[in-house]
Every structure is written in structure tokens, then in C-alpha cells.
Design a protein around this motif. Structure first.
Motif, PDB file in Angstrom:
ATOM      1  N   MET A 190      34.496  41.933  43.965  1.00 51.45           N
ATOM      2  CA  MET A 190      35.149  41.955  42.657  1.00 51.45           C
ATOM      3  C   MET A 190      35.251  43.373  42.111  1.00 51.45           C
ATOM      4  O   MET A 190      36.286  43.757  41.538  1.00 51.45           O
ATOM      5  CB  MET A 190      34.366  41.065  41.680  1.00 51.45           C
ATOM      6  N   MET A 191      34.202  44.173  42.306  1.00 49.45           N
ATOM      7  CA  MET A 191      34.245  45.548  41.827  1.00 49.45           C
ATOM      8  C   MET A 191      35.295  46.368  42.565  1.00 49.45           C
ATOM      9  O   MET A 191      36.014  47.175  41.964  1.00 49.45           O
ATOM     10  CB  MET A 191      32.862  46.196  41.978  1.00 49.45           C
ATOM     11  N   LEU A 192      35.403  46.142  43.889  1.00 44.29           N
ATOM     12  CA  LEU A 192      36.426  46.849  44.647  1.00 44.29           C
ATOM     13  C   LEU A 192      37.824  46.462  44.174  1.00 44.29           C
ATOM     14  O   LEU A 192      38.706  47.316  44.018  1.00 44.29           O
ATOM     15  CB  LEU A 192      36.268  46.558  46.139  1.00 44.29           C
ATOM     16  N   SER A 193      38.018  45.175  43.930  1.00 43.86           N
ATOM     17  CA  SER A 193      39.330  44.729  43.448  1.00 43.86           C
ATOM     18  C   SER A 193      39.616  45.302  42.065  1.00 43.86           C
ATOM     19  O   SER A 193      40.730  45.758  41.782  1.00 43.86           O
ATOM     20  CB  SER A 193      39.369  43.200  43.412  1.00 43.86           C
ATOM     21  N   THR A 247      38.375  48.056  40.803  1.00 44.99           N
ATOM     22  CA  THR A 247      38.621  49.490  40.938  1.00 44.99           C
ATOM     23  C   THR A 247      40.046  49.762  41.400  1.00 44.99           C
ATOM     24  O   THR A 247      40.723  50.667  40.892  1.00 44.99           O
ATOM     25  CB  THR A 247      37.622  50.104  41.926  1.00 44.99           C
ATOM     26  N   ALA A 248      40.511  48.968  42.369  1.00 46.88           N
ATOM     27  CA  ALA A 248      41.881  49.142  42.850  1.00 46.88           C
ATOM     28  C   ALA A 248      42.896  48.878  41.746  1.00 46.88           C
ATOM     29  O   ALA A 248      43.887  49.601  41.604  1.00 46.88           O
ATOM     30  CB  ALA A 248      42.134  48.213  44.036  1.00 46.88           C
ATOM     31  N   VAL A 249      42.628  47.849  40.941  1.00 50.98           N
ATOM     32  CA  VAL A 249      43.537  47.537  39.836  1.00 50.98           C
ATOM     33  C   VAL A 249      43.542  48.672  38.813  1.00 50.98           C
ATOM     34  O   VAL A 249      44.598  49.091  38.324  1.00 50.98           O
ATOM     35  CB  VAL A 249      43.137  46.209  39.178  1.00 50.98           C
ATOM     36  N   LEU A 250      42.349  49.195  38.480  1.00 56.11           N
ATOM     37  CA  LEU A 250      42.266  50.287  37.515  1.00 56.11           C
ATOM     38  C   LEU A 250      42.971  51.542  38.027  1.00 56.11           C
ATOM     39  O   LEU A 250      43.663  52.228  37.273  1.00 56.11           O
ATOM     40  CB  LEU A 250      40.794  50.599  37.209  1.00 56.11           C
ATOM     41  N   VAL A 251      42.806  51.850  39.317  1.00 52.97           N
ATOM     42  CA  VAL A 251      43.488  53.010  39.890  1.00 52.97           C
ATOM     43  C   VAL A 251      44.997  52.835  39.819  1.00 52.97           C
ATOM     44  O   VAL A 251      45.733  53.758  39.462  1.00 52.97           O
ATOM     45  CB  VAL A 251      43.031  53.237  41.338  1.00 52.97           C
ATOM     46  N   ALA A 252      45.472  51.637  40.133  1.00 53.92           N
ATOM     47  CA  ALA A 252      46.907  51.377  40.072  1.00 53.92           C
ATOM     48  C   ALA A 252      47.430  51.513  38.643  1.00 53.92           C
ATOM     49  O   ALA A 252      48.507  52.079  38.405  1.00 53.92           O
ATOM     50  CB  ALA A 252      47.204  49.990  40.621  1.00 53.92           C
ATOM     51  N   VAL A 253      46.650  51.002  37.688  1.00 57.28           N
ATOM     52  CA  VAL A 253      47.071  51.100  36.291  1.00 57.28           C
ATOM     53  C   VAL A 253      47.111  52.563  35.841  1.00 57.28           C
ATOM     54  O   VAL A 253      48.052  52.994  35.155  1.00 57.28           O
ATOM     55  CB  VAL A 253      46.124  50.276  35.391  1.00 57.28           C
ATOM     56  N   VAL A 254      46.092  53.343  36.235  1.00 59.13           N
ATOM     57  CA  VAL A 254      46.046  54.747  35.836  1.00 59.13           C
ATOM     58  C   VAL A 254      47.212  55.519  36.450  1.00 59.13           C
ATOM     59  O   VAL A 254      47.861  56.337  35.783  1.00 59.13           O
ATOM     60  CB  VAL A 254      44.702  55.377  36.249  1.00 59.13           C
ATOM     61  N   VAL A 255      47.503  55.256  37.728  1.00 61.62           N
ATOM     62  CA  VAL A 255      48.621  55.947  38.384  1.00 61.62           C
ATOM     63  C   VAL A 255      49.946  55.573  37.723  1.00 61.62           C
ATOM     64  O   VAL A 255      50.819  56.419  37.503  1.00 61.62           O
ATOM     65  CB  VAL A 255      48.640  55.619  39.887  1.00 61.62           C
TER      66      VAL A 255
END
Length: 307
Positions: free
Chosen positions: A73-76, A78-86
Motif C-alpha cells: 500500500m505504501m508503494l502504491s 508513493t507512486a500515486v503521490l509522485v504522479a500527482v506531483v509530476v
């Protein structure tokens, strides 16, 4: 209504329920055994210890059971947060630039600024953008071009912001006067200072008071209010006179023109058939240079051989 639960999640739920039930049973048995003591203080103390131990065991057990799912869940996440930030990088930078402008009191509506090579007056600013009316370069006057420029606030994080003096404020104005012909520097400086004195004399007292007020407010001294003239040479060896005058920002261009025209008239530059008024040695050198330019190359070679 049936629900689909992956076997791995179902196994973890089963183990979690068993762990909770076992700890609940242990706590009930422990409370019963502790309650047989006669001392109430010891009873409360042992019940507190038993409850703390059960809570710690429950927390460690649940963490151990669900550790792999928590990692996934944390990896998912983190990936979502990175995508949102980008995806929202520019918006985040614009909002950060707006916070920098607000927190640093960089400028306000009505200020004249230069940022990213764009010169203009601020007419509006918001969370994501700043709107300015474009102004020409300083040597072309203070009137607007009629164009409106909307700048993203992210530019505040990547470039320097220069806030200029208001049109009705006094500020130093610098310009350079380059002379093609040879003149005595002292005479040119005297002409510039006299022209500046005539042009600036009506506002001299007010300019001096404003300069003192601005220096006290800023905490450091600035150029002015007296006119400053310095002499230099260009790369081609032409005389250059760097002039600083202290005047209203809105009148700087007109005063520069008035001083320049007055100096040119005083030196006779631009008048038909006018010649520079130089000393004897300078006049002789100028005449010799003129004769060399007018002499054909063949005659110059013959003169050199004869010499």
C-alpha cells in the motif's frame, strides 16, 4: 450478495481475528486471577500491566500479519503521490512563487518591475499568475506599449525581480554620451554639468529632501542628488561620458534628451560645417590625419621612399 476477497487477505483476516480472540481470552483469565488478591492497589497495578502487555502484543501481531500488505500500500501510495506531483509541478511552483511574493513583500499592484527580461507595471496578481502592462526599455520613455503580459508565478523562483522607482518618485538615472570627434574632456564635463544644472534646478530642493528621506528609510545611501559625470573610452577609442542625474522617474527620458541636446549645441556638434574646437596640438594632429586619408596610396609610398 457475495464479496470477493483474495485468499491472502482472507488468511490475514482470519489470523487477526484469532489473535484478537486469544488476547481477549487471556485478558479475561488474567483479570479473574488478579481479582483474587486482597490488596486493591496491587489489583489495579497488575490489571494495568496486563492491559499494556495485551495491547503491545496485539499491535506487534497485527503489524507482523499485515506487514506485506502495508508495504504494498505504501508503494502504491508513493507512486500515486509522485504522479500527482509530476502532473501538478507547474501549479505547485506557481503557488510557491505566490507565497514567496506574499511572504517577501516583493512587489504590489502599481509597482514597476523587470523580471525575466520583461519590463512592465503590475496590474494584477493571484495565486498562479501575475499580470503586467508591458513598458519599453528605460531609454525609450515611461509610456506603456499597450500590450498585457501574464507571467506564471513560477518565474519568481527562477529569476531575479527588479523593482523600479515609481514614476513620481525621484531616482538616479544614468546614460552615456559618446563623442565621435576629439574634444577637451574638461570642456565637455563643464557643458554637461551646466546643462544638468539648468534642467534640474527647478526640482533640486525637493529632490534633495526626497533623497534624504529615501536614504533614512532604506538604511543606506544611494546615488544622488548631485549630478555625477565620469570619463571613459569605448573599445574604438571614442570618448564616453557617463552621466548620472537624480530626477523624477517619469521625467528621466525627457531630461536626458534636454541635457544631450544642450551639450551638442554647446559643442557645435551637428551644425553644418562645424568643426571641433580643440587645442593647437590636437588641431595639428587632426589636420595631419586628414591629409594622410586624402593622399593616394602610391604617393604615400613614394614619399616614404624619398624620406
Amino acid at each position: 450478495m457475495s464479496f470477493f476477497i483474495p485468499p491472502r487477505i482472507a488468511d490475514n483476516l482470519t489470523v487477526t481475528l484469532v489473535l484478537i480472540a486469544a488476547l481477549f481470552a487471556c485478558r479475561m483469565i488474567g483479570d479473574a486471577l488478579i481479582g483474587r488478591r486482597s490488596d486493591p492497589v496491587l489489583v489495579r497495578r497488575h490489571r494495568f500491566k496486563l492491559r499494556a502487555i495485551c495491547n503491545v502484543v496485539l499491535a506487534i501481531g497485527i503489524l507482523a500479519i499485515w506487514l506485506s500488505e502495508i508495504q504494498d500500500m505504501m508503494l502504491s501510495l508513493t507512486a500515486v503521490l509522485v504522479a500527482v506531483v509530476v502532473a501538478t509541478k507547474e501549479l505547485i511552483m506557481c503557488a510557491a512563487g505566490s507565497m514567496l511574493r506574499f511572504g517577501g513583500h516583493l512587489f504590489k499592484v502599481g509597482d514597476r518591475i523587470e523580471i525575466g527580461g520583461i519590463h512592465g507595471e503590475v496590474i494584477d496578481h493571484g495565486l498562479f499568475s501575475t499580470t503586467i502592462t508591458e513598458l519599453p526599455s528605460r531609454n525609450l520613455g515611461a509610456s506603456g506599449t499597450g500590450r498585457t503580459v501574464m507571467l506564471p508565478n513560477s518565474i519568481l523562483l527562477t529569476g531575479a525581480v527588479k523593482v523600479e522607482a515609481q514614476p513620481r518618485h525621484y531616482a538616479p538615472h544614468r546614460f552615456t554620451l559618446t563623442l565621435e570627434q576629439a574634444y577637451l574632456p574638461g570642456r565637455v564635463i563643464a557643458a554637461i554639468e551646466a546643462a544638468a544644472q539648468d534642467a534640474l534646478s527647478p526640482d533640486r530642493e525637493l529632490a534633495s529632501r526626497f533623497h534624504q528621506f529615501a536614504a533614512r528609510k532604506a538604511g543606506f545611501d544611494t546615488a544622488g542628488p548631485e549630478t555625477e559625470v565620469s570619463v571613459a573610452t569605448s573599445e574604438l577609442g571614442k570618448l564616453q561620458f557617463h552621466v548620472m542625474i537624480y530626477c523624477l522617474a517619469k521625467d528621466a527620458r525627457a531630461l536626458e534628451q534636454a541635457i544631450t541636446l544642450s551639450v551638442l549645441d554647446e559643442l557645435g556638434i551637428g551644425a553644418q560645417g562645424a568643426q571641433p574646437r580643440t587645442g593647437g596640438a590636437e588641431a595639428a594632429l587632426s589636420e595631419l590625419a586628414r591629409q594622410l586619408r586624402e593622399t593616394p596610396p602610391k604617393e604615400r609610398r613614394d614619399s616614404a621612399k624619398a624620406a
